[in-house]
Design an enzyme around this catalytic site. Sequence first.
Site, PDB file in Angstrom:
ATOM      1  N   SER A 121       0.864  -1.197   0.000  1.00 21.32           N
ATOM      2  CA  SER A 121       0.000   0.000   0.000  1.00 21.32           C
ATOM      3  C   SER A 121       0.889   1.231   0.000  1.00 21.32           C
ATOM      4  O   SER A 121       2.015   1.189   0.520  1.00 21.32           O
ATOM      5  CB  SER A 121      -0.867   0.009   1.266  1.00 21.32           C
ATOM      6  OG  SER A 121      -1.473   1.279   1.447  1.00 21.32           O
ATOM      7  N   TYR A 131      -1.502  -0.224  10.237  1.00 21.49           N
ATOM      8  CA  TYR A 131      -1.622  -0.870   8.925  1.00 21.49           C
ATOM      9  C   TYR A 131      -0.450  -0.432   8.031  1.00 21.49           C
ATOM     10  O   TYR A 131       0.191  -1.257   7.374  1.00 21.49           O
ATOM     11  CB  TYR A 131      -2.963  -0.462   8.313  1.00 21.49           C
ATOM     12  CG  TYR A 131      -3.152  -0.786   6.859  1.00 21.49           C
ATOM     13  CD1 TYR A 131      -3.552  -2.046   6.452  1.00 21.49           C
ATOM     14  CD2 TYR A 131      -2.972   0.199   5.876  1.00 21.49           C
ATOM     15  CE1 TYR A 131      -3.760  -2.334   5.103  1.00 21.49           C
ATOM     16  CE2 TYR A 131      -3.179  -0.076   4.541  1.00 21.49           C
ATOM     17  CZ  TYR A 131      -3.565  -1.346   4.154  1.00 21.49           C
ATOM     18  OH  TYR A 131      -3.769  -1.623   2.821  1.00 21.49           O
ATOM     19  N   LYS A 183       2.446  -2.701   6.209  1.00 22.00           N
ATOM     20  CA  LYS A 183       2.698  -2.722   4.762  1.00 22.00           C
ATOM     21  C   LYS A 183       4.148  -2.324   4.463  1.00 22.00           C
ATOM     22  O   LYS A 183       4.745  -2.808   3.498  1.00 22.00           O
ATOM     23  CB  LYS A 183       1.712  -1.814   4.035  1.00 22.00           C
ATOM     24  CG  LYS A 183       0.263  -2.310   4.089  1.00 22.00           C
ATOM     25  CD  LYS A 183       0.066  -3.631   3.348  1.00 22.00           C
ATOM     26  CE  LYS A 183      -1.406  -3.977   3.177  1.00 22.00           C
ATOM     27  NZ  LYS A 183      -1.634  -5.236   2.461  1.00 22.00           N
TER      28      LYS A 183
HETATM   29  N1  LIG Z   1      -8.745  -0.867  -1.373  1.00 20.76           N
HETATM   30  C1  LIG Z   1      -7.727  -0.067  -1.155  1.00 20.76           C
HETATM   31  O1  LIG Z   1      -7.846   1.173  -1.171  1.00 20.76           O
HETATM   32  C2  LIG Z   1      -6.359  -0.636  -0.927  1.00 20.76           C
HETATM   33  C3  LIG Z   1      -5.260   0.240  -1.005  1.00 20.76           C
HETATM   34  C4  LIG Z   1      -3.988  -0.278  -0.785  1.00 20.76           C
HETATM   35  C5  LIG Z   1      -3.816  -1.609  -0.527  1.00 20.76           C
HETATM   36  N2  LIG Z   1      -4.900  -2.418  -0.440  1.00 20.76           N
HETATM   37  C6  LIG Z   1      -4.663  -3.834  -0.144  1.00 20.76           C
HETATM   38  O2  LIG Z   1      -5.276  -4.616  -1.151  1.00 20.76           O
HETATM   39  C7  LIG Z   1      -5.612  -5.893  -0.609  1.00 20.76           C
HETATM   40  C8  LIG Z   1      -7.051  -6.237  -0.965  1.00 20.76           C
HETATM   41  O3  LIG Z   1      -7.905  -5.255  -0.448  1.00 20.76           O
HETATM   42  P1  LIG Z   1      -9.352  -4.942  -1.044  1.00 20.76           P
HETATM   43  O4  LIG Z   1      -9.498  -3.483  -1.015  1.00 20.76           O
HETATM   44  O5  LIG Z   1      -9.569  -5.663  -2.310  1.00 20.76           O
HETATM   45  O6  LIG Z   1     -10.261  -5.560   0.110  1.00 20.76           O
HETATM   46  P2  LIG Z   1     -11.734  -6.191   0.064  1.00 20.76           P
HETATM   47  O7  LIG Z   1     -12.516  -5.694  -1.084  1.00 20.76           O
HETATM   48  O8  LIG Z   1     -12.277  -5.992   1.435  1.00 20.76           O
HETATM   49  O9  LIG Z   1     -11.454  -7.750  -0.179  1.00 20.76           O
HETATM   50  C9  LIG Z   1     -10.703  -8.460   0.748  1.00 20.76           C
HETATM   51  C10 LIG Z   1     -10.714  -9.920   0.360  1.00 20.76           C
HETATM   52  O10 LIG Z   1      -9.875 -10.629   1.258  1.00 20.76           O
HETATM   53  C11 LIG Z   1     -10.633 -11.619   1.966  1.00 20.76           C
HETATM   54  N3  LIG Z   1     -10.056 -11.683   3.298  1.00 20.76           N
HETATM   55  C12 LIG Z   1     -10.041 -10.723   4.255  1.00 20.76           C
HETATM   56  N4  LIG Z   1      -9.403 -11.159   5.349  1.00 20.76           N
HETATM   57  C13 LIG Z   1      -8.992 -12.432   5.074  1.00 20.76           C
HETATM   58  C14 LIG Z   1      -8.277 -13.421   5.791  1.00 20.76           C
HETATM   59  N5  LIG Z   1      -7.838 -13.186   7.036  1.00 20.76           N
HETATM   60  N6  LIG Z   1      -8.029 -14.597   5.200  1.00 20.76           N
HETATM   61  C15 LIG Z   1      -8.452 -14.863   3.941  1.00 20.76           C
HETATM   62  N7  LIG Z   1      -9.145 -13.967   3.216  1.00 20.76           N
HETATM   63  C16 LIG Z   1      -9.408 -12.767   3.775  1.00 20.76           C
HETATM   64  C17 LIG Z   1     -12.071 -11.127   1.885  1.00 20.76           C
HETATM   65  O11 LIG Z   1     -13.028 -12.170   1.994  1.00 20.76           O
HETATM   66  P3  LIG Z   1     -13.570 -12.666   3.450  1.00 20.76           P
HETATM   67  O12 LIG Z   1     -14.030 -11.447   4.161  1.00 20.76           O
HETATM   68  O13 LIG Z   1     -14.649 -13.656   3.137  1.00 20.76           O
HETATM   69  O14 LIG Z   1     -12.397 -13.321   4.103  1.00 20.76           O
HETATM   70  C18 LIG Z   1     -12.083 -10.567   0.465  1.00 20.76           C
HETATM   71  O15 LIG Z   1     -12.164 -11.594  -0.479  1.00 20.76           O
HETATM   72  C19 LIG Z   1      -5.318  -5.809   0.898  1.00 20.76           C
HETATM   73  O16 LIG Z   1      -4.048  -6.359   1.160  1.00 20.76           O
HETATM   74  C20 LIG Z   1      -5.278  -4.306   1.151  1.00 20.76           C
HETATM   75  O17 LIG Z   1      -4.451  -3.998   2.261  1.00 20.76           O
HETATM   76  C21 LIG Z   1      -6.168  -1.978  -0.631  1.00 20.76           C
END
Ligand SMILES: NC(=O)c1ccc[n+]([C@@H]2O[C@H](COP(=O)([O-])OP(=O)(O)OC[C@H]3O[C@@H](n4cnc5c(N)ncnc54)[C@H](OP(=O)(O)O)[C@@H]3O)[C@@H](O)[C@H]2O)c1
Length: 264
Positions: free
Chosen positions: A153, A166, A170
Amino acid sequence: MTDITAAHPQDLTGRAALVTGASRGIGFAIAAQLLARGASVTITARKPDELAAAAERLAAAADADRVLALPGNAGSADAREEAVTRTVERFGNLAILVNNTGINPTYGALMDADLDAVRKTFDTNVVAALGFVQLAHKAWMGEHGGAVVNIASVAGIRSSGVIPAYGASKAALIRLTEELAWQLGPSIRVNAVAPAIVKTTFATALYAEGEEKVSAAYPMKRLGTPEDVAGLVAFLVSDAASWITGETVRVDGGILATGSLGSA
Ligand SMILES: NC(=O)c1ccc[n+]([C@@H]2O[C@H](COP(=O)([O-])OP(=O)(O)OC[C@H]3O[C@@H](n4cnc5c(N)ncnc54)[C@H](OP(=O)(O)O)[C@@H]3O)[C@@H](O)[C@H]2O)c1
Protein backbone atom coordinates in the site's frame (compact mmCIF):
# COMPACT_ATOMS: atom_id res chain seq x y z
CA MET A 1 17.79 -10.12 -30.96
CA THR A 2 14.03 -9.74 -30.47
CA ASP A 3 12.15 -12.93 -31.37
CA ILE A 4 9.09 -11.63 -33.22
CA THR A 5 7.53 -15.11 -33.44
CA ALA A 6 7.50 -15.75 -29.66
CA ALA A 7 4.26 -16.07 -27.66
CA HIS A 8 3.09 -12.87 -26.02
CA PRO A 9 5.33 -12.40 -22.95
CA GLN A 10 2.34 -11.78 -20.72
CA ASP A 11 0.65 -15.05 -21.69
CA LEU A 12 0.28 -17.28 -18.60
CA THR A 13 -1.06 -20.44 -20.19
CA GLY A 14 -0.15 -23.57 -18.22
CA ARG A 15 0.76 -21.72 -15.03
CA ALA A 16 -1.20 -22.07 -11.81
CA ALA A 17 -1.73 -19.11 -9.51
CA LEU A 18 -2.83 -18.86 -5.89
CA VAL A 19 -4.50 -15.53 -5.11
CA THR A 20 -5.36 -15.05 -1.44
CA GLY A 21 -8.35 -12.97 -0.33
CA ALA A 22 -9.97 -13.06 -3.74
CA SER A 23 -13.75 -13.30 -3.29
CA ARG A 24 -14.11 -9.60 -4.08
CA GLY A 25 -12.18 -6.37 -4.63
CA ILE A 26 -8.57 -6.33 -5.80
CA GLY A 27 -7.99 -10.07 -5.31
CA PHE A 28 -11.00 -10.97 -7.44
CA ALA A 29 -9.86 -8.63 -10.22
CA ILE A 30 -6.37 -10.15 -10.11
CA ALA A 31 -7.81 -13.67 -10.35
CA ALA A 32 -9.94 -12.61 -13.34
CA GLN A 33 -6.96 -11.00 -15.04
CA LEU A 34 -4.71 -14.04 -14.55
CA LEU A 35 -7.44 -16.33 -15.87
CA ALA A 36 -7.91 -14.10 -18.91
CA ARG A 37 -4.20 -14.51 -19.63
CA GLY A 38 -4.47 -18.30 -19.56
CA ALA A 39 -3.49 -19.21 -15.99
CA SER A 40 -5.39 -21.60 -13.71
CA VAL A 41 -6.32 -19.91 -10.46
CA THR A 42 -7.02 -20.89 -6.85
CA ILE A 43 -8.84 -18.24 -4.83
CA THR A 44 -9.22 -18.10 -1.06
CA ALA A 45 -11.29 -16.08 1.43
CA ARG A 46 -12.91 -16.74 4.80
CA LYS A 47 -16.61 -16.73 3.86
CA PRO A 48 -17.35 -19.90 1.86
CA ASP A 49 -20.58 -18.69 0.23
CA GLU A 50 -19.13 -15.46 -1.12
CA LEU A 51 -16.06 -17.35 -2.27
CA ALA A 52 -18.15 -19.95 -4.10
CA ALA A 53 -20.16 -17.18 -5.80
CA ALA A 54 -16.91 -15.51 -6.87
CA ALA A 55 -15.57 -18.79 -8.26
CA GLU A 56 -18.78 -19.22 -10.24
CA ARG A 57 -18.42 -15.78 -11.79
CA LEU A 58 -14.80 -16.49 -12.69
CA ALA A 59 -15.61 -19.91 -14.13
CA ALA A 60 -18.38 -18.39 -16.27
CA ALA A 61 -15.90 -15.96 -17.79
CA ALA A 62 -13.12 -18.53 -18.31
CA ASP A 63 -13.64 -22.24 -17.87
CA ALA A 64 -14.54 -24.10 -14.71
CA ASP A 65 -11.55 -26.45 -14.92
CA ARG A 66 -9.17 -23.57 -14.34
CA VAL A 67 -10.81 -22.27 -11.14
CA LEU A 68 -10.50 -23.69 -7.64
CA ALA A 69 -12.03 -22.05 -4.54
CA LEU A 70 -10.68 -22.98 -1.10
CA PRO A 71 -12.23 -21.25 1.91
CA GLY A 72 -9.81 -20.46 4.73
CA ASN A 73 -8.24 -17.74 6.84
CA ALA A 74 -4.83 -16.59 5.59
CA GLY A 75 -3.80 -16.37 9.24
CA SER A 76 -4.24 -20.11 9.71
CA ALA A 77 -1.23 -22.33 9.02
CA ASP A 78 -3.53 -25.25 8.19
CA ALA A 79 -5.52 -23.19 5.69
CA ARG A 80 -2.30 -22.01 4.02
CA GLU A 81 -1.02 -25.57 3.78
CA GLU A 82 -4.31 -26.75 2.28
CA ALA A 83 -4.39 -23.93 -0.29
CA VAL A 84 -0.86 -24.62 -1.50
CA THR A 85 -1.09 -28.42 -1.45
CA ARG A 86 -4.43 -28.60 -3.22
CA THR A 87 -3.39 -26.07 -5.87
CA VAL A 88 -0.40 -28.23 -6.82
CA GLU A 89 -2.53 -31.40 -6.69
CA ARG A 90 -5.24 -29.91 -8.90
CA PHE A 91 -3.21 -27.93 -11.43
CA GLY A 92 0.17 -29.67 -11.33
CA ASN A 93 2.17 -26.55 -10.46
CA LEU A 94 2.22 -23.36 -8.44
CA ALA A 95 4.10 -20.86 -10.55
CA ILE A 96 2.39 -17.71 -9.26
CA LEU A 97 1.54 -16.57 -5.74
CA VAL A 98 -0.30 -13.33 -5.02
CA ASN A 99 -0.41 -12.43 -1.33
CA ASN A 100 -3.41 -10.14 -1.53
CA THR A 101 -5.05 -10.66 1.88
CA GLY A 102 -4.75 -7.62 4.09
CA ILE A 103 -6.63 -6.33 7.10
CA ASN A 104 -6.88 -2.95 8.80
CA PRO A 105 -8.73 -3.25 12.11
CA THR A 106 -7.19 -0.18 13.81
CA TYR A 107 -7.46 3.50 12.94
CA GLY A 108 -5.93 6.62 14.47
CA ALA A 109 -3.61 7.34 17.37
CA LEU A 110 -0.98 4.68 17.96
CA MET A 111 -0.95 5.54 21.68
CA ASP A 112 -4.51 4.22 21.87
CA ALA A 113 -3.97 1.23 19.59
CA ASP A 114 -5.07 -2.14 20.87
CA LEU A 115 -1.92 -4.26 20.70
CA ASP A 116 -3.83 -7.45 19.97
CA ALA A 117 -5.32 -5.75 16.92
CA VAL A 118 -1.86 -4.52 15.88
CA ARG A 119 -0.44 -8.03 16.34
CA LYS A 120 -3.23 -9.49 14.24
CA THR A 121 -2.60 -6.88 11.54
CA PHE A 122 1.08 -7.83 11.31
CA ASP A 123 0.24 -11.53 11.49
CA THR A 124 -2.21 -11.37 8.56
CA ASN A 125 -0.46 -8.73 6.43
CA VAL A 126 3.16 -9.86 6.89
CA VAL A 127 3.68 -13.18 8.68
CA ALA A 128 0.95 -15.00 6.71
CA ALA A 129 2.44 -13.70 3.44
CA LEU A 130 5.82 -15.15 4.42
CA GLY A 131 4.09 -18.39 5.42
CA PHE A 132 2.54 -18.69 1.96
CA VAL A 133 5.90 -18.03 0.29
CA GLN A 134 7.59 -20.70 2.45
CA LEU A 135 4.96 -23.27 1.48
CA ALA A 136 4.95 -22.33 -2.21
CA HIS A 137 8.74 -22.58 -2.20
CA LYS A 138 8.63 -26.02 -0.62
CA ALA A 139 5.80 -27.36 -2.77
CA TRP A 140 6.86 -26.10 -6.18
CA MET A 141 8.81 -22.87 -6.65
CA GLY A 142 12.02 -23.98 -4.91
CA GLU A 143 12.58 -26.58 -7.61
CA HIS A 144 10.84 -25.03 -10.60
CA GLY A 145 10.89 -21.26 -10.02
CA GLY A 146 8.00 -18.84 -9.95
CA ALA A 147 6.78 -15.32 -9.32
CA VAL A 148 5.33 -13.78 -6.15
CA VAL A 149 3.53 -10.47 -5.81
CA ASN A 150 2.68 -8.99 -2.42
CA ILE A 151 -0.09 -6.42 -2.27
CA ALA A 152 1.32 -3.60 -0.15
CA SER A 153 0.00 0.00 0.00
CA VAL A 154 1.13 3.60 -0.39
CA ALA A 155 0.54 3.69 3.38
CA GLY A 156 3.63 1.47 3.62
CA ILE A 157 5.68 4.14 1.84
CA ARG A 158 4.41 7.36 3.41
CA SER A 159 2.75 8.07 6.75
CA SER A 160 -0.96 8.72 6.58
CA GLY A 161 -1.73 9.54 10.20
CA VAL A 162 -5.04 7.76 9.69
CA ILE A 163 -3.99 4.11 9.41
CA PRO A 164 -0.55 3.98 11.05
CA ALA A 165 -0.43 0.38 12.29
CA TYR A 166 -1.62 -0.87 8.92
CA GLY A 167 0.94 1.39 7.22
CA ALA A 168 3.74 -0.01 9.36
CA SER A 169 2.68 -3.56 8.48
CA LYS A 170 2.70 -2.72 4.76
CA ALA A 171 6.15 -1.14 5.16
CA ALA A 172 7.27 -4.44 6.67
CA LEU A 173 5.75 -6.27 3.71
CA ILE A 174 7.72 -4.05 1.31
CA ARG A 175 10.97 -4.82 3.17
CA LEU A 176 10.06 -8.50 3.27
CA THR A 177 9.61 -8.37 -0.51
CA GLU A 178 13.20 -7.14 -0.94
CA GLU A 179 14.65 -9.69 1.47
CA LEU A 180 12.81 -12.51 -0.28
CA ALA A 181 13.84 -11.28 -3.73
CA TRP A 182 17.47 -11.41 -2.65
CA GLN A 183 17.21 -14.87 -1.09
CA LEU A 184 15.06 -16.52 -3.74
CA GLY A 185 16.62 -15.21 -6.96
CA PRO A 186 17.34 -16.04 -9.69
CA SER A 187 14.57 -18.61 -10.13
CA ILE A 188 11.88 -16.91 -8.06
CA ARG A 189 11.01 -13.24 -8.49
CA VAL A 190 9.32 -11.39 -5.64
CA ASN A 191 7.71 -8.00 -6.14
CA ALA A 192 5.09 -5.82 -4.48
CA VAL A 193 2.55 -3.27 -5.61
CA ALA A 194 1.50 -0.24 -3.59
CA PRO A 195 -1.99 1.01 -4.39
CA ALA A 196 -3.51 4.24 -3.11
CA ILE A 197 -7.27 4.31 -2.50
CA VAL A 198 -9.03 1.70 -4.62
CA LYS A 199 -12.81 1.59 -4.54
CA THR A 200 -13.51 -1.63 -2.63
CA THR A 201 -15.36 -2.63 0.53
CA PHE A 202 -12.07 -2.39 2.41
CA ALA A 203 -11.50 1.27 1.55
CA THR A 204 -14.96 2.81 1.90
CA ALA A 205 -14.06 4.49 5.23
CA LEU A 206 -11.12 6.21 3.51
CA TYR A 207 -13.35 8.18 1.18
CA ALA A 208 -16.39 8.52 3.44
CA GLU A 209 -16.04 12.33 3.25
CA GLY A 210 -16.95 12.14 -0.46
CA GLU A 211 -15.29 10.51 -3.43
CA GLU A 212 -15.10 13.74 -5.42
CA LYS A 213 -13.39 15.61 -2.59
CA VAL A 214 -10.84 12.83 -1.95
CA SER A 215 -10.06 12.19 -5.61
CA ALA A 216 -9.46 15.92 -6.24
CA ALA A 217 -6.03 15.52 -4.59
CA TYR A 218 -4.99 12.85 -7.12
CA PRO A 219 -3.27 13.96 -10.33
CA MET A 220 -5.46 11.40 -12.16
CA LYS A 221 -8.58 12.97 -10.54
CA ARG A 222 -10.17 9.66 -9.70
CA LEU A 223 -9.78 6.85 -7.20
CA GLY A 224 -8.43 3.49 -8.30
CA THR A 225 -10.36 0.46 -9.50
CA PRO A 226 -9.43 -3.15 -8.74
CA GLU A 227 -8.63 -3.55 -12.45
CA ASP A 228 -6.00 -0.77 -12.22
CA VAL A 229 -4.10 -2.98 -9.78
CA ALA A 230 -4.84 -6.30 -11.49
CA GLY A 231 -3.24 -5.34 -14.81
CA LEU A 232 -0.02 -4.42 -13.04
CA VAL A 233 0.06 -7.64 -11.03
CA ALA A 234 -0.53 -9.72 -14.18
CA PHE A 235 2.41 -7.96 -15.82
CA LEU A 236 4.70 -8.49 -12.80
CA VAL A 237 4.06 -12.25 -12.64
CA SER A 238 4.61 -12.65 -16.39
CA ASP A 239 7.82 -13.19 -18.34
CA ALA A 240 7.56 -9.58 -19.54
CA ALA A 241 8.84 -8.66 -16.06
CA SER A 242 11.62 -11.25 -15.98
CA TRP A 243 14.30 -8.76 -14.90
CA ILE A 244 12.19 -7.10 -12.21
CA THR A 245 12.50 -8.38 -8.65
CA GLY A 246 12.51 -6.80 -5.18
CA GLU A 247 10.52 -3.90 -6.62
CA THR A 248 7.48 -2.16 -5.18
CA VAL A 249 5.51 -0.51 -7.95
CA ARG A 250 3.20 2.33 -7.01
CA VAL A 251 -0.24 2.24 -8.61
CA ASP A 252 -1.66 5.34 -7.02
CA GLY A 253 -3.15 7.76 -9.53
CA GLY A 254 -0.06 9.90 -8.89
CA ILE A 255 -0.90 10.74 -5.27
CA LEU A 256 2.62 10.12 -3.94
CA ALA A 257 4.00 12.43 -6.62
CA THR A 258 2.13 15.27 -4.90
CA GLY A 259 4.16 14.79 -1.72
CA SER A 260 1.05 13.99 0.28
CA LEU A 261 -1.25 11.04 0.79
CA GLY A 262 -4.42 13.09 0.52
CA SER A 263 -6.83 11.89 3.16
CA ALA A 264 -5.41 8.37 3.38
N1 LIG B 1 -8.75 -0.87 -1.37
C1 LIG B 1 -7.73 -0.07 -1.15
O1 LIG B 1 -7.85 1.17 -1.17
C2 LIG B 1 -6.36 -0.64 -0.93
C3 LIG B 1 -5.26 0.24 -1.01
C4 LIG B 1 -3.99 -0.28 -0.78
C5 LIG B 1 -3.82 -1.61 -0.53
N2 LIG B 1 -4.90 -2.42 -0.44
C6 LIG B 1 -4.66 -3.83 -0.14
O2 LIG B 1 -5.28 -4.62 -1.15
C7 LIG B 1 -5.61 -5.89 -0.61
C8 LIG B 1 -7.05 -6.24 -0.96
O3 LIG B 1 -7.90 -5.26 -0.45
P1 LIG B 1 -9.35 -4.94 -1.04
O4 LIG B 1 -9.50 -3.48 -1.01
O5 LIG B 1 -9.57 -5.66 -2.31
O6 LIG B 1 -10.26 -5.56 0.11
P2 LIG B 1 -11.73 -6.19 0.06
O7 LIG B 1 -12.52 -5.69 -1.08
O8 LIG B 1 -12.28 -5.99 1.44
O9 LIG B 1 -11.45 -7.75 -0.18
C9 LIG B 1 -10.70 -8.46 0.75
C10 LIG B 1 -10.71 -9.92 0.36
O10 LIG B 1 -9.87 -10.63 1.26
C11 LIG B 1 -10.63 -11.62 1.97
N3 LIG B 1 -10.06 -11.68 3.30
C12 LIG B 1 -10.04 -10.72 4.25
N4 LIG B 1 -9.40 -11.16 5.35
C13 LIG B 1 -8.99 -12.43 5.07
C14 LIG B 1 -8.28 -13.42 5.79
N5 LIG B 1 -7.84 -13.19 7.04
N6 LIG B 1 -8.03 -14.60 5.20
C15 LIG B 1 -8.45 -14.86 3.94
N7 LIG B 1 -9.14 -13.97 3.22
C16 LIG B 1 -9.41 -12.77 3.77
C17 LIG B 1 -12.07 -11.13 1.89
O11 LIG B 1 -13.03 -12.17 1.99
P3 LIG B 1 -13.57 -12.67 3.45
O12 LIG B 1 -14.03 -11.45 4.16
O13 LIG B 1 -14.65 -13.66 3.14
O14 LIG B 1 -12.40 -13.32 4.10
C18 LIG B 1 -12.08 -10.57 0.46
O15 LIG B 1 -12.16 -11.59 -0.48
C19 LIG B 1 -5.32 -5.81 0.90
O16 LIG B 1 -4.05 -6.36 1.16
C20 LIG B 1 -5.28 -4.31 1.15
O17 LIG B 1 -4.45 -4.00 2.26
C21 LIG B 1 -6.17 -1.98 -0.63
